[in-house]
Design a protein around this motif. Structure first.
Motif, PDB file in Angstrom:
ATOM      1  N   GLU B  41       0.835  -1.209   0.000  1.00  0.00           N
ATOM      2  CA  GLU B  41       0.000   0.000   0.000  1.00  0.00           C
ATOM      3  C   GLU B  41       0.870   1.259   0.000  1.00  0.00           C
ATOM      4  OE1 GLU B  41      -3.146   2.192   3.105  1.00  0.00           O
ATOM      5  OE2 GLU B  41      -1.992   0.420   3.707  1.00  0.00           O
ATOM      6  N   VAL B  42       0.508   2.241  -0.852  1.00  0.00           N
ATOM      7  CA  VAL B  42       1.242   3.506  -0.875  1.00  0.00           C
ATOM      8  C   VAL B  42       0.729   4.380   0.258  1.00  0.00           C
ATOM      9  CG1 VAL B  42       1.781   5.602  -2.184  1.00  0.00           C
ATOM     10  CG2 VAL B  42       1.642   3.419  -3.371  1.00  0.00           C
ATOM     11  N   LYS B  43       1.621   4.762   1.164  1.00  0.00           N
ATOM     12  CA  LYS B  43       1.222   5.575   2.316  1.00  0.00           C
ATOM     13  C   LYS B  43       1.330   7.066   2.010  1.00  0.00           C
ATOM     14  CE  LYS B  43       2.933   3.474   6.236  1.00  0.00           C
ATOM     15  NZ  LYS B  43       4.070   2.875   7.003  1.00  0.00           N
ATOM     16  N   TRP B  44       2.402   7.454   1.361  1.00  0.00           N
ATOM     17  CA  TRP B  44       2.554   8.851   0.950  1.00  0.00           C
ATOM     18  C   TRP B  44       3.568   8.936  -0.178  1.00  0.00           C
ATOM     19  CZ3 TRP B  44       7.645   9.782   1.782  1.00  0.00           C
ATOM     20  CH2 TRP B  44       8.262   9.225   2.904  1.00  0.00           C
ATOM     21  N   THR B  45       3.596  10.090  -0.814  1.00  0.00           N
ATOM     22  CA  THR B  45       4.495  10.305  -1.957  1.00  0.00           C
ATOM     23  C   THR B  45       5.195  11.650  -1.797  1.00  0.00           C
ATOM     24  OG1 THR B  45       3.000   9.076  -3.378  1.00  0.00           O
ATOM     25  CG2 THR B  45       4.611  10.462  -4.477  1.00  0.00           C
ATOM     26  N   LEU B  46       6.495  11.650  -2.048  1.00  0.00           N
ATOM     27  CA  LEU B  46       7.280  12.880  -2.009  1.00  0.00           C
ATOM     28  C   LEU B  46       7.741  13.161  -3.431  1.00  0.00           C
ATOM     29  CD1 LEU B  46       8.295  14.519   0.548  1.00  0.00           C
ATOM     30  CD2 LEU B  46      10.449  13.334   0.283  1.00  0.00           C
ATOM     31  N   GLN B  47       7.418  14.328  -3.946  1.00  0.00           N
ATOM     32  CA  GLN B  47       7.821  14.664  -5.313  1.00  0.00           C
ATOM     33  C   GLN B  47       9.121  15.440  -5.285  1.00  0.00           C
ATOM     34  OE1 GLN B  47       6.270  14.144  -8.707  1.00  0.00           O
ATOM     35  NE2 GLN B  47       8.455  14.612  -8.941  1.00  0.00           N
ATOM     36  N   GLU B  48      10.176  14.872  -5.849  1.00  0.00           N
ATOM     37  CA  GLU B  48      11.463  15.561  -5.916  1.00  0.00           C
ATOM     38  C   GLU B  48      11.880  15.726  -7.370  1.00  0.00           C
ATOM     39  OE1 GLU B  48      13.236  17.068  -3.598  1.00  0.00           O
ATOM     40  OE2 GLU B  48      11.599  16.636  -2.235  1.00  0.00           O
ATOM     41  N   GLU B  49      13.065  16.271  -7.561  1.00  0.00           N
ATOM     42  CA  GLU B  49      13.610  16.429  -8.909  1.00  0.00           C
ATOM     43  C   GLU B  49      13.740  15.070  -9.587  1.00  0.00           C
ATOM     44  OE1 GLU B  49      15.209  19.431 -10.491  1.00  0.00           O
ATOM     45  OE2 GLU B  49      13.594  20.113  -9.194  1.00  0.00           O
ATOM     46  N   PRO B  50      13.540  14.997 -10.906  1.00  0.00           N
ATOM     47  CA  PRO B  50      13.758  13.730 -11.600  1.00  0.00           C
ATOM     48  C   PRO B  50      15.161  13.176 -11.327  1.00  0.00           C
ATOM     49  CG  PRO B  50      12.791  15.327 -13.081  1.00  0.00           C
ATOM     50  CD  PRO B  50      13.106  16.064 -11.812  1.00  0.00           C
ATOM     51  N   VAL B  51      15.279  11.859 -11.303  1.00  0.00           N
ATOM     52  CA  VAL B  51      16.560  11.215 -11.007  1.00  0.00           C
ATOM     53  C   VAL B  51      17.632  11.658 -12.006  1.00  0.00           C
ATOM     54  CG1 VAL B  51      17.715   8.976 -10.976  1.00  0.00           C
ATOM     55  CG2 VAL B  51      15.506   9.271  -9.839  1.00  0.00           C
ATOM     56  N   LEU B  52      17.230  11.820 -13.254  1.00  0.00           N
ATOM     57  CA  LEU B  52      18.211  12.108 -14.295  1.00  0.00           C
ATOM     58  C   LEU B  52      17.685  13.186 -15.224  1.00  0.00           C
ATOM     59  CD1 LEU B  52      20.943  10.827 -15.268  1.00  0.00           C
ATOM     60  CD2 LEU B  52      19.560   9.579 -16.906  1.00  0.00           C
ATOM     61  N   ARG B  53      18.523  14.169 -15.507  1.00  0.00           N
ATOM     62  CA  ARG B  53      18.201  15.149 -16.545  1.00  0.00           C
ATOM     63  C   ARG B  53      19.392  15.254 -17.475  1.00  0.00           C
ATOM     64  NH1 ARG B  53      17.086  20.221 -13.301  1.00  0.00           N
ATOM     65  NH2 ARG B  53      18.064  18.918 -11.739  1.00  0.00           N
ATOM     66  N   SER B  54      19.159  15.014 -18.751  1.00  0.00           N
ATOM     67  CA  SER B  54      20.247  15.116 -19.735  1.00  0.00           C
ATOM     68  C   SER B  54      19.627  15.406 -21.093  1.00  0.00           C
ATOM     69  CB  SER B  54      21.074  13.825 -19.760  1.00  0.00           C
ATOM     70  OG  SER B  54      20.301  12.765 -20.248  1.00  0.00           O
ATOM     71  N   PRO B  55      20.438  15.914 -22.040  1.00  0.00           N
ATOM     72  CA  PRO B  55      19.854  16.247 -23.348  1.00  0.00           C
ATOM     73  C   PRO B  55      19.303  15.002 -24.020  1.00  0.00           C
ATOM     74  CG  PRO B  55      22.118  17.067 -23.152  1.00  0.00           C
ATOM     75  CD  PRO B  55      21.882  16.143 -22.007  1.00  0.00           C
ATOM     76  N   SER B  56      18.133  15.129 -24.615  1.00  0.00           N
ATOM     77  CA  SER B  56      17.536  13.956 -25.270  1.00  0.00           C
ATOM     78  C   SER B  56      17.991  13.856 -26.722  1.00  0.00           C
ATOM     79  CB  SER B  56      16.007  14.022 -25.188  1.00  0.00           C
ATOM     80  OG  SER B  56      15.576  15.272 -25.672  1.00  0.00           O
ATOM     81  N   ALA B  57      18.495  14.961 -27.280  1.00  0.00           N
ATOM     82  CA  ALA B  57      18.959  14.935 -28.666  1.00  0.00           C
ATOM     83  C   ALA B  57      20.278  14.160 -28.750  1.00  0.00           C
ATOM     84  CB  ALA B  57      19.162  16.354 -29.180  1.00  0.00           C
ATOM     85  N   VAL B  58      20.367  13.300 -29.740  1.00  0.00           N
ATOM     86  CA  VAL B  58      21.561  12.482 -29.911  1.00  0.00           C
ATOM     87  C   VAL B  58      22.470  13.128 -30.949  1.00  0.00           C
ATOM     88  CG1 VAL B  58      22.439  10.250 -30.707  1.00  0.00           C
ATOM     89  CG2 VAL B  58      20.439  10.344 -29.206  1.00  0.00           C
ATOM     90  N   LYS B  59      23.659  13.575 -30.513  1.00  0.00           N
ATOM     91  CA  LYS B  59      24.640  14.156 -31.427  1.00  0.00           C
ATOM     92  C   LYS B  59      25.723  13.116 -31.684  1.00  0.00           C
ATOM     93  CE  LYS B  59      25.260  18.032 -28.920  1.00  0.00           C
ATOM     94  NZ  LYS B  59      25.921  19.282 -28.499  1.00  0.00           N
ATOM     95  N   GLN B  60      26.003  12.828 -32.927  1.00  0.00           N
ATOM     96  CA  GLN B  60      27.037  11.842 -33.243  1.00  0.00           C
ATOM     97  C   GLN B  60      28.393  12.296 -32.698  1.00  0.00           C
ATOM     98  OE1 GLN B  60      27.581   8.981 -33.925  1.00  0.00           O
ATOM     99  NE2 GLN B  60      26.108   8.069 -35.305  1.00  0.00           N
ATOM    100  N   GLY B  61      29.082  11.444 -32.007  1.00  0.00           N
ATOM    101  CA  GLY B  61      30.440  11.736 -31.559  1.00  0.00           C
ATOM    102  C   GLY B  61      30.530  12.445 -30.222  1.00  0.00           C
ATOM    103  N   PHE B  62      29.455  13.053 -29.785  1.00  0.00           N
ATOM    104  CA  PHE B  62      29.527  13.734 -28.489  1.00  0.00           C
ATOM    105  C   PHE B  62      28.238  13.492 -27.717  1.00  0.00           C
ATOM    106  CE2 PHE B  62      30.547  17.143 -25.499  1.00  0.00           C
ATOM    107  CZ  PHE B  62      31.895  16.931 -25.378  1.00  0.00           C
ATOM    108  N   THR B  63      27.765  12.261 -27.737  1.00  0.00           N
ATOM    109  CA  THR B  63      26.540  11.970 -27.007  1.00  0.00           C
ATOM    110  C   THR B  63      26.801  10.893 -25.972  1.00  0.00           C
ATOM    111  OG1 THR B  63      24.950  12.716 -28.606  1.00  0.00           O
ATOM    112  CG2 THR B  63      24.264  10.909 -27.217  1.00  0.00           C
ATOM    113  N   PHE B  64      26.351  11.173 -24.769  1.00  0.00           N
ATOM    114  CA  PHE B  64      26.488  10.232 -23.677  1.00  0.00           C
ATOM    115  C   PHE B  64      25.095   9.806 -23.263  1.00  0.00           C
ATOM    116  CE2 PHE B  64      30.081  12.994 -23.792  1.00  0.00           C
ATOM    117  CZ  PHE B  64      31.164  12.145 -23.591  1.00  0.00           C
ATOM    118  N   LEU B  65      24.938   8.530 -22.964  1.00  0.00           N
ATOM    119  CA  LEU B  65      23.647   8.031 -22.502  1.00  0.00           C
ATOM    120  C   LEU B  65      23.820   7.557 -21.066  1.00  0.00           C
ATOM    121  CD1 LEU B  65      22.776   6.008 -25.722  1.00  0.00           C
ATOM    122  CD2 LEU B  65      21.899   8.251 -25.077  1.00  0.00           C
ATOM    123  N   PRO B  66      23.160   8.206 -20.129  1.00  0.00           N
ATOM    124  CA  PRO B  66      23.315   7.818 -18.729  1.00  0.00           C
ATOM    125  C   PRO B  66      22.279   6.786 -18.299  1.00  0.00           C
ATOM    126  CG  PRO B  66      22.588  10.127 -18.990  1.00  0.00           C
ATOM    127  CD  PRO B  66      22.361   9.428 -20.286  1.00  0.00           C
TER     128      PRO B  66
END
Lengths: 265, 265
Positions: B41-66
């Motif tokens: 059962e869910v008792k309560w929820t705390l809303q915080e910053e998303p775990v991960l924020r990074s650019p979603s655009a994929v650039k060839q040669g300089f893109t990292f996927l976390p």
């Protein structure tokens, strides 16, 4: 209040030597000074945040005394001083953590890259994870990047919120390039003042002295690829003054010329 | 858009069991949910910053996927994916540093302690090296402190300033209390959805299931002294659905009662 030494050298017959390199001296007040490695002449000064900021008031039982050279911490308890097993950067790395005594530690670390012109010390760029500011977009060939890290640590007592303490420690040497092994000089710096004595490693001759008026935290060699740490020995003030006096007299007699700089009290 | 499961349990003959503990589930969207360890059962929820924020655009040669589970990094080069030897927290620790390819790395780390009421999830206090805010000064006895760290990393190309990349990774597990060895349950979570299955370690019986609608990043046990990490196995969605169906049917037949929760698509 800083007395720069340039004027001494402007009066000299300044010899431009190709083998001269640039030493950066970090002093406790946050200044980063570029010195000519052969003469000790100050070429430029960069004013940054003080190396260490912490409360100056001493509270019994919850007072930490940080060492500005490496950020190590001492705790003052029952009038005795005990060194803690970690320094400020290590504490920031281990945080958030909680001590057995209910103390909560919170840290923060912030890296900045300064892109400077090595000839003038002018900041051309500032890069950090918060922002990237490019002051002068043209002529980037000469820019050398120096990395600096600000460590901040705060301590809170879970039960007694009156008991808090925090400190900020700035470090250029967080992650440096390898030390230079072939460096021909040996440097000494006073523990409580800004005296620097530089000797030729091979001949033992004193090359130059400088008084930066503020305790020296670190010495670096500025090369095209960035900062390389230079080792230095810490020496008591009186010892340094005596060494300098003897050396100056020796230079007077042997070479019949003015000493390049004079210690002031 | 989140469908909480409380309503299912409100309809049940809710059994208050003294042995019930609180599990905290961190999901990729930044929510921290408190679940009853016996019922899910869910008792309560705390809303915080998303775990991960990074650019979603994929650039060839300089893109990292976390990877949001541990902040590990993959680099996409010539259509092939290569795992880097460090994750985001390690990179922040090693920064400022410079790669052989002329890439400058700048990091930042920021710890926050949340003092929460374990019954309601209400934040009573926020302590960080930047500030200390006390929302409710009275009634501090029930407050439990959770430590969270925000890691941010930025990469700059010394020569081509168009090549930059940055990411932010939030972690509750930076420095946790020891894992609980006597935990009677085994948890499975879906790799791409928010399904959690919980089994009794001894009998193998499925105790409860929940769908949090967002990929699960971490499970913790909330005790008076803070967070303890709980291990969980990652499982494919179809496998989980099949396991759950079989278990539900088994419970239907054997115990002649409604399943406590139903998977939704």
């Amino acid at each position: 209040m800083q007395l720069f030494l340039n004027k001494f050298f402007q009066e000299d017959d300044s010899v431009e030597d190709d083998s001269a390199e640039t030493i950066l001296v970090s002093t406790i007040d946050g200044r980063l000074r570029a010195l000519n490695s052969l003469t000790g002449e100050v070429k430029w000064t960069l004013q940054e945040e003080p190396v260490l900021r912490s409360p100056s008031a001493v509270k019994q039982g919850f007072t930490f005394l940080p060492n500005p050279i490496d950020g190590s911490l001492y705790v003052l308890k029952n009038s005795s001083l005990k060194k803690l097993p970690f320094n400020i950067p290590q504490l920031v790395h281990a945080s958030p953590c909680k001590g057995n005594d209910g103390i909560l530690y919170a840290g923060s670390k912030k890296d900045v890259w300064f892109g400077i012109d090595p000839k003038t010390g002018l900041k051309m760029e500032t890069l950090s994870s918060a922002s990237a500011d490019r002051i002068c977009p043209a002529n980037q060939k000469q820019t050398i990047f120096l990395g600096r890290t600000e460590y901040r640590v705060s301590m809170f007592d879970e039960k007694n919120r009156g008991k808090t303490w925090n400190a900020t420690f700035n470090d250029y040497s967080a992650h440096l390039l390898p030390e230079v092994n072939t460096w021909p000089f040996k440097h000494y710096a006073s523990s409580s003042h800004g005296y620097i004595l530089t000797f030729d490693k091979e001949t033992g001759e004193m090359k130059w002295e400088a008084d930066l008026k503020q305790p020296v935290v670190a010495l670096y060699l500025l090369r095209d690829d960035g900062l390389h740490k230079l080792p230095f020995e810490v020496m008591g003030k009186e010892t340094m003054e005596n060494v300098a006096k003897v050396k100056q007299r020796a230079i007077f007699i042997a070479e019949d010329r003015k000493p390049k700089n004079i210690f002031r009290n």
